[in-house]
Design an enzyme around this catalytic site. Structure first.
Site, mmCIF file in Angstrom:
data_model
loop_
_atom_site.group_PDB
_atom_site.id
_atom_site.type_symbol
_atom_site.label_atom_id
_atom_site.label_comp_id
_atom_site.label_asym_id
_atom_site.label_seq_id
_atom_site.Cartn_x
_atom_site.Cartn_y
_atom_site.Cartn_z
ATOM 1 N N LYS A 86 35.448 45.784 46.670
ATOM 2 C CA LYS A 86 35.986 45.322 45.384
ATOM 3 C C LYS A 86 36.895 46.386 44.761
ATOM 4 O O LYS A 86 36.555 46.996 43.755
ATOM 5 C CB LYS A 86 34.843 44.948 44.438
ATOM 6 C CG LYS A 86 34.218 43.615 44.814
ATOM 7 C CD LYS A 86 33.088 43.225 43.895
ATOM 8 C CE LYS A 86 33.556 42.649 42.601
ATOM 9 N NZ LYS A 86 34.088 41.289 42.701
HETATM 10 N N1 PMP Z 1 35.451 37.000 47.019
HETATM 11 C C1 PMP Z 1 36.075 37.670 46.039
HETATM 12 C C2 PMP Z 1 37.505 38.049 46.228
HETATM 13 C C3 PMP Z 1 35.379 38.016 44.867
HETATM 14 O O1 PMP Z 1 35.987 38.695 43.893
HETATM 15 C C4 PMP Z 1 34.024 37.629 44.728
HETATM 16 C C5 PMP Z 1 33.285 37.958 43.468
HETATM 17 N N2 PMP Z 1 32.682 39.225 43.531
HETATM 18 C C6 PMP Z 1 33.409 36.950 45.784
HETATM 19 C C7 PMP Z 1 34.153 36.645 46.908
HETATM 20 C C8 PMP Z 1 31.947 36.626 45.728
HETATM 21 O O2 PMP Z 1 31.206 37.807 45.874
HETATM 22 P P1 PMP Z 1 29.767 37.984 45.240
HETATM 23 O O3 PMP Z 1 28.954 36.839 45.725
HETATM 24 O O4 PMP Z 1 29.250 39.263 45.787
HETATM 25 O O5 PMP Z 1 29.935 37.977 43.779
#
Ligand code: PMP
Length: 320
Positions: free
Chosen positions: A159
């Protein structure tokens, strides 16, 4: 909470009042290009008078992986960050569904391309984010004309804030074209993910989703849902490359992520998905995910970290 911002933030090892957490305007320029963050949810359980943070350890582990990949030194352990987040939620009186965002940034070194320092700063902020699980929300999506960034350009598996420029372009295009959401294909033309969520589909009763080498974030919700589908619903699960046209002929398609939770898609590029309403697998997963995250269903206790608000109510109640 009547205020529009929380009372406290956590910043570089200390809980500070919102008004006091400021930096100089010239920090705006390069400050977040190399920054990484997490998005975490706490779910409020009114009956228990307690909030539960969903998969806190996994989120903090990913934060440290993200920091490692962008070369930011870690200054705090998972234990210290866990304590910081739980205290912040208690002192901000987060008695509602809450979003928790830690951001790690480059705290020193030249603000140009040349040279860098690994010294990091970190702040954590909380804000209300009501769940939309079980509310019947359904969205229309478009396959974007933008492609997802790939691992040989900048790594989508973590992220990094810079990654989100790619998703923003796709989201803006989708909105201007009259859709709610964008789905991006990867450089190979296979389905990757949405700007802030992963994509899952149901084909012949099986739950199908792009594997983690398809230019996607290593999503914690995706992992939770795959486990629940396999272990609690007894479904077959496939993690593999997904063709664009599989989206159009799928029985069900939904987005998943911390903020998006489970968001059913009723239509993609004007192809109606199933009967246009959330299908049986989506609904079963939504119910399970909701009840487990909120602590209504006792399964998977290791996914819920109690904040300590119930205890706090008892202690302050006893003093009255
Ligand atoms: N893909 C992206 C690009 C995201 O920003 C997120 C949100 N964090 C997700 C997928 C889903 O990830 P998570 O389940 O860990 O929140």
């Amino acid at each position: 909470m009547s205020e529009t911002h929380p009372r406290y933030l956590w910043w570089n090892g200390q809980q500070v009042r919102w008004e006091e957490a400021t930096v100089h305007v010239t920090e705006l320029g390069w400050s977040t290009v190399g920054a990484v963050f997490e998005g975490i949810r706490a779910y409020w359980n009114a009956e228990a008078g307690e909030a539960y943070v969903f998969r806190l350890r996994e989120h903090l582990e990913r934060l440290l992986r993200s920091m490692r990949l962008v070369r930011l030194a870690t200054r705090w352990s998972i234990g210290e960050l866990t304590d910081a987040i739980l205290r912040l939620l208690r002192e901000n009186e987060c008695r509602e569904d809450t979003y928790i965002q830690p951001v790690a940034y480059r705290a020193a070194g030249p603000k140009t391309l040349s040279g860098f320092s690994e010294e990091s700063g970190l702040y954590i902020v909380t804000r209300p984010m009501p769940s939309h699980l079980l509310t019947g929300r359904i969205v229309r999506a478009k396959v974007s004309s933008w492609r997802r960034i790939s691992d040989e350009v900048m790594p989508p598996r973590v992220k990094n804030i810079s990654n989100y420029r790619n998703g923003q372009l796709a989201a803006m295009e989708a909105q201007l074209d009259g859709y709610d959401q964008a789905i991006l294909l990867n450089q190979q033309g296979k389905v990757a993910e949405a700007p802030g969520a992963c994509v899952m589909l149901v084909r012949n009763g099986k739950l199908v989703t792009p594997d983690v080498t398809q230019s996607i974030l290593e999503s914690i919700t995706r992992d939770a849902l795959l486990r629940l589908a396999r272990e609690e619903l007894g479904l077959q699960v496939e993690e593999r490359a997904v063709d664009r046209t599989e989206l159009y002929v799928a029985e069900e398609v939904f987005l998943c992520g911390t903020a998006y939770e489970i968001t059913p898609i009723g239509e993609i590029d004007h192809y109606q998905i199933g009967d246009g309403q959330p299908g049986p697998v989506t609904r079963a997963l939504e119910r399970l995910y909701h009840d487990i995250a909120r602590g209504i269903d006792p399964r998977r206790p290791e996914w819920r970290t109690p904040v300590g608000l119930a205890e706090r109510a008892t202690v302050s109640g006893a003093g009255n």
